[in-house]
Structure formats: C-alpha cells, structure tokens
Design a protein around this motif. Structure first.
Motif, PDB file in Angstrom:
ATOM      1  N   ARG A  62      -5.701   6.356   6.994  1.00 20.37           N
ATOM      2  CA  ARG A  62      -5.152   6.540   8.335  1.00 20.37           C
ATOM      3  C   ARG A  62      -5.023   8.024   8.672  1.00 20.37           C
ATOM      4  NH1 ARG A  62      -0.526   1.953   9.034  1.00 20.37           N
ATOM      5  NH2 ARG A  62      -1.836   0.229   8.385  1.00 20.37           N
ATOM      6  N   ALA A  63      -5.060   8.312   9.960  1.00 17.47           N
ATOM      7  CA  ALA A  63      -4.885   9.696  10.406  1.00 17.47           C
ATOM      8  C   ALA A  63      -3.462  10.133  10.073  1.00 17.47           C
ATOM      9  CB  ALA A  63      -5.146   9.798  11.903  1.00 17.47           C
ATOM     10  N   ASN A  64      -3.367  11.259   9.382  1.00 14.45           N
ATOM     11  CA  ASN A  64      -2.072  11.746   8.943  1.00 14.45           C
ATOM     12  C   ASN A  64      -2.203  13.249   8.755  1.00 14.45           C
ATOM     13  OD1 ASN A  64       0.222  12.450   7.528  1.00 14.45           O
ATOM     14  ND2 ASN A  64       0.159  10.666   6.177  1.00 14.45           N
ATOM     15  N   PRO A  65      -1.304  14.027   9.325  1.00 16.47           N
ATOM     16  CA  PRO A  65      -1.425  15.482   9.176  1.00 16.47           C
ATOM     17  C   PRO A  65      -1.217  15.946   7.730  1.00 16.47           C
ATOM     18  CG  PRO A  65       0.605  14.927  10.308  1.00 16.47           C
ATOM     19  CD  PRO A  65      -0.175  13.664  10.180  1.00 16.47           C
ATOM     20  N   LEU A  66      -0.593  15.129   6.892  1.00 13.57           N
ATOM     21  CA  LEU A  66      -0.364  15.513   5.503  1.00 13.57           C
ATOM     22  C   LEU A  66      -1.468  15.031   4.556  1.00 13.57           C
ATOM     23  CD1 LEU A  66       3.457  14.775   5.249  1.00 13.57           C
ATOM     24  CD2 LEU A  66       2.327  16.953   5.696  1.00 13.57           C
ATOM     25  N   ARG A  67      -2.391  14.270   5.076  1.00 15.18           N
ATOM     26  CA  ARG A  67      -3.474  13.740   4.244  1.00 15.18           C
ATOM     27  C   ARG A  67      -4.454  14.856   3.889  1.00 15.18           C
ATOM     28  NH1 ARG A  67      -7.540   9.817   7.058  1.00 15.18           N
ATOM     29  NH2 ARG A  67      -8.165  11.820   7.841  1.00 15.18           N
ATOM     30  N   ARG A  68      -4.761  14.934   2.613  1.00 15.23           N
ATOM     31  CA  ARG A  68      -5.704  15.934   2.124  1.00 15.23           C
ATOM     32  C   ARG A  68      -7.037  15.273   1.791  1.00 15.23           C
ATOM     33  NH1 ARG A  68      -0.761  16.741  -1.008  1.00 15.23           N
ATOM     34  NH2 ARG A  68      -1.708  14.995  -2.040  1.00 15.23           N
ATOM     35  N   LYS A  69      -8.055  16.103   1.564  1.00 19.05           N
ATOM     36  CA  LYS A  69      -9.363  15.577   1.177  1.00 19.05           C
ATOM     37  C   LYS A  69      -9.271  14.853  -0.156  1.00 19.05           C
ATOM     38  CE  LYS A  69     -12.017  19.113   3.555  1.00 19.05           C
ATOM     39  NZ  LYS A  69     -12.893  20.270   3.403  1.00 19.05           N
ATOM     40  N   ASP A  70      -8.436  15.370  -1.047  1.00 18.64           N
ATOM     41  CA  ASP A  70      -8.283  14.731  -2.352  1.00 18.64           C
ATOM     42  C   ASP A  70      -7.668  13.337  -2.236  1.00 18.64           C
ATOM     43  OD1 ASP A  70      -9.383  16.886  -3.562  1.00 18.64           O
ATOM     44  OD2 ASP A  70      -7.511  17.693  -4.371  1.00 18.64           O
ATOM     45  N   ASP A  71      -6.792  13.140  -1.236  1.00 14.90           N
ATOM     46  CA  ASP A  71      -6.205  11.815  -1.035  1.00 14.90           C
ATOM     47  C   ASP A  71      -7.273  10.813  -0.606  1.00 14.90           C
ATOM     48  OD1 ASP A  71      -3.692  12.804  -1.658  1.00 14.90           O
ATOM     49  OD2 ASP A  71      -3.209  13.260   0.438  1.00 14.90           O
ATOM     50  N   VAL A  72      -8.148  11.232   0.281  1.00 16.64           N
ATOM     51  CA  VAL A  72      -9.241  10.360   0.735  1.00 16.64           C
ATOM     52  C   VAL A  72     -10.200  10.102  -0.424  1.00 16.64           C
ATOM     53  CG1 VAL A  72     -11.173  10.148   2.337  1.00 16.64           C
ATOM     54  CG2 VAL A  72      -9.021  11.154   3.110  1.00 16.64           C
ATOM     55  N   LEU A  73     -10.495  11.147  -1.195  1.00 13.54           N
ATOM     56  CA  LEU A  73     -11.370  10.989  -2.352  1.00 13.54           C
ATOM     57  C   LEU A  73     -10.762  10.016  -3.355  1.00 13.54           C
ATOM     58  CD1 LEU A  73     -13.931  11.853  -3.834  1.00 13.54           C
ATOM     59  CD2 LEU A  73     -12.616  13.754  -4.799  1.00 13.54           C
ATOM     60  N   GLU A  74      -9.465  10.110  -3.566  1.00 11.83           N
ATOM     61  CA  GLU A  74      -8.795   9.185  -4.488  1.00 11.83           C
ATOM     62  C   GLU A  74      -8.839   7.753  -3.954  1.00 11.83           C
ATOM     63  OE1 GLU A  74      -4.673   8.696  -6.992  1.00 11.83           O
ATOM     64  OE2 GLU A  74      -4.653   9.906  -5.171  1.00 11.83           O
ATOM     65  N   ALA A  75      -8.678   7.581  -2.658  1.00 17.08           N
ATOM     66  CA  ALA A  75      -8.744   6.243  -2.075  1.00 17.08           C
ATOM     67  C   ALA A  75     -10.122   5.634  -2.290  1.00 17.08           C
ATOM     68  CB  ALA A  75      -8.417   6.311  -0.581  1.00 17.08           C
ATOM     69  N   TRP A  76     -11.174   6.406  -2.066  1.00 11.96           N
ATOM     70  CA  TRP A  76     -12.517   5.896  -2.287  1.00 11.96           C
ATOM     71  C   TRP A  76     -12.772   5.641  -3.776  1.00 11.96           C
ATOM     72  CZ3 TRP A  76     -15.248   3.617   1.165  1.00 11.96           C
ATOM     73  CH2 TRP A  76     -15.113   3.959   2.501  1.00 11.96           C
ATOM     74  N   LEU A  77     -12.219   6.486  -4.614  1.00  8.22           N
ATOM     75  CA  LEU A  77     -12.366   6.305  -6.055  1.00  8.22           C
ATOM     76  C   LEU A  77     -11.714   4.992  -6.511  1.00  8.22           C
ATOM     77  CD1 LEU A  77     -13.129   7.545  -8.854  1.00  8.22           C
ATOM     78  CD2 LEU A  77     -10.794   8.425  -8.889  1.00  8.22           C
ATOM     79  N   VAL A  78     -10.508   4.738  -6.044  1.00 10.76           N
ATOM     80  CA  VAL A  78      -9.815   3.493  -6.406  1.00 10.76           C
ATOM     81  C   VAL A  78     -10.599   2.283  -5.890  1.00 10.76           C
ATOM     82  CG1 VAL A  78      -7.727   2.131  -5.972  1.00 10.76           C
ATOM     83  CG2 VAL A  78      -7.534   4.544  -6.595  1.00 10.76           C
ATOM     84  N   LEU A  79     -11.100   2.373  -4.686  1.00  7.70           N
ATOM     85  CA  LEU A  79     -11.904   1.275  -4.137  1.00  7.70           C
ATOM     86  C   LEU A  79     -13.164   1.052  -4.977  1.00  7.70           C
ATOM     87  CD1 LEU A  79     -12.273  -0.785  -1.829  1.00  7.70           C
ATOM     88  CD2 LEU A  79     -13.544   0.992  -0.617  1.00  7.70           C
ATOM     89  N   ALA A  80     -13.830   2.148  -5.355  1.00 11.68           N
ATOM     90  CA  ALA A  80     -15.053   2.022  -6.159  1.00 11.68           C
ATOM     91  C   ALA A  80     -14.750   1.428  -7.536  1.00 11.68           C
ATOM     92  CB  ALA A  80     -15.713   3.388  -6.308  1.00 11.68           C
ATOM     93  N   VAL A  81     -13.654   1.845  -8.145  1.00 15.77           N
ATOM     94  CA  VAL A  81     -13.298   1.311  -9.463  1.00 15.77           C
ATOM     95  C   VAL A  81     -13.019  -0.183  -9.370  1.00 15.77           C
ATOM     96  CG1 VAL A  81     -11.487   1.326 -11.227  1.00 15.77           C
ATOM     97  CG2 VAL A  81     -12.507   3.464 -10.485  1.00 15.77           C
ATOM     98  N   TRP A  82     -12.265  -0.603  -8.380  1.00 16.39           N
ATOM     99  CA  TRP A  82     -11.963  -2.035  -8.251  1.00 16.39           C
ATOM    100  C   TRP A  82     -13.206  -2.846  -7.893  1.00 16.39           C
ATOM    101  CZ3 TRP A  82      -8.317  -4.261 -10.616  1.00 16.39           C
ATOM    102  CH2 TRP A  82      -7.137  -3.587 -10.876  1.00 16.39           C
TER     103      TRP A  82
END
Length: 189
Positions: free
Chosen positions: A15-35
């Motif tokens: 989601r759009a969030n001013p505190l969201r970093r690139k690493d947070d998005v990368l981690e989200a995709w990583l968790v999705l890929a692992v599952w």
C-alpha cells in the motif's frame, strides 16, 4: 478492533505509505516468492519424486523373477531367531541354464532344501522387489521427504535474505539517525 489487540493491515507492504521503503517492498515480494515456491515447488517436487520412485519400483518388479534354488551347504543354526547365514545355492533359469552363487537364508536350513531366490535380467541373485503396496508407501514417503527438503531450503534461504534485509535496514536507520539525531533538543553532556 478487539480490546487489547492490534489492527492487522493485509498487504500493508504494497500500500502507498510515506514510511514504506524499497526494502519493505522487496521483503514483501521475497515472502510471496518463498511461499509460492514452498506451495507450488514443494508440491511438484513431491509429486515428481513419488512418480519417479514408483517407476523405479515398477521396473524392479518387471525385471526381477523368482526361481527355485537348492541349498548346497547347511546354514548354521544360531541362538537368535533372526539369524541369517550366507550359503551356496544352485538355481536353474527359465532358459535351462544352471547357476550357482551365494545368498542369505534363515539359519538352520539343511543342504538340499529349496528356497525362493529372486534373480535379475542376467540371472544373478538380487533382492525381492517391493510389492505394489510397499512401493506406493515408500514412494509417498520419498515424495514427502523431497517436498519437505525443498520447503526447508526455501524457508532457510528466505530467512537468510530477510536477515540480510534487516541488517541493511538497521544500517540505513543508523546513518539516518546520525544525520537527524544531533538536531534534536538539548544534549545531556
């Protein structure tokens, strides 16, 4: 919201969030890929391994044949009931050729008694192939083991990648604090 509980936001990392970093998005995709790898890859690894094992067992059942063999030497008797002795036996194949060799038999058998000996396509002694039921059970266990192995590797690699991302975020926070921290309020020194 429940009393004492916290609100859980689904898919908050995308989601759009001013505190969201690139690493947070990368981690989200990583968790999705692992599952996805665990669910799809683990299932496929298990199914393919089970099928391959079942094919090997079916090939063993097709290639191995039982023949009657005659003991040429006595098998020594031992006190233990599960004792097996290596004795010399003779058997005749379906083409009429006679062979001799060594095989394990139950202790206490006398020379001249007959046993069932399993032979391979060359007529050499081999082990009895697993029955269809035993082969299916063993193939299932091998498939489950390969699925669990893939799951463990994917989970471990995902955990290592998340650990690396956490270390990177902590370093970034440290650098940012070094810039912002001195501008805050009074110093205690």
């Amino acid at each position: 919201m429940r009393a004492g509980g916290r609100a859980k936001k689904w898919l908050w990392r995308w989601r759009a969030n001013p505190l969201r970093r690139k690493d947070d998005v990368l981690e989200a995709w990583l968790v999705l890929a692992v599952w996805a790898l665990i669910s799809v890859g683990g299932t496929l690894a298990g199914v393919f391994t089970a099928r391959a094992a079942d094919d090997v067992f079916a090939q063993q059942r097709a290639e191995r044949t039982p023949v009657q063999a005659v003991l040429l030497t006595d098998a020594p008797r031992a006190a233990a009931t599960s004792y097996r002795a290596l004795v010399k036996v003779r058997w005749t194949l379906s083409d009429g050729s006679t062979h001799t060799g060594m095989t394990l038999v139950d202790g206490g058998r006398k020379a001249g008694s007959t046993i069932v000996l399993w032979t391979d396509t060359q007529g050499d002694p081999t082990t009895q192939p697993p029955s269809r039921t035993n082969a299916a059970v063993e193939a299932g266990f091998l498939g489950a083991a390969s699925a669990l192995a893939l799951t463990g590797v994917a989970f471990g690699a995902g955990g290592a990648a998340r650990w690396w991302l956490d270390r990177r975020r902590i370093d970034q926070w440290g650098r940012q604090w070094d810039l912002v921290g001195p501008r805050w309020g009074h110093k205690t020194s």
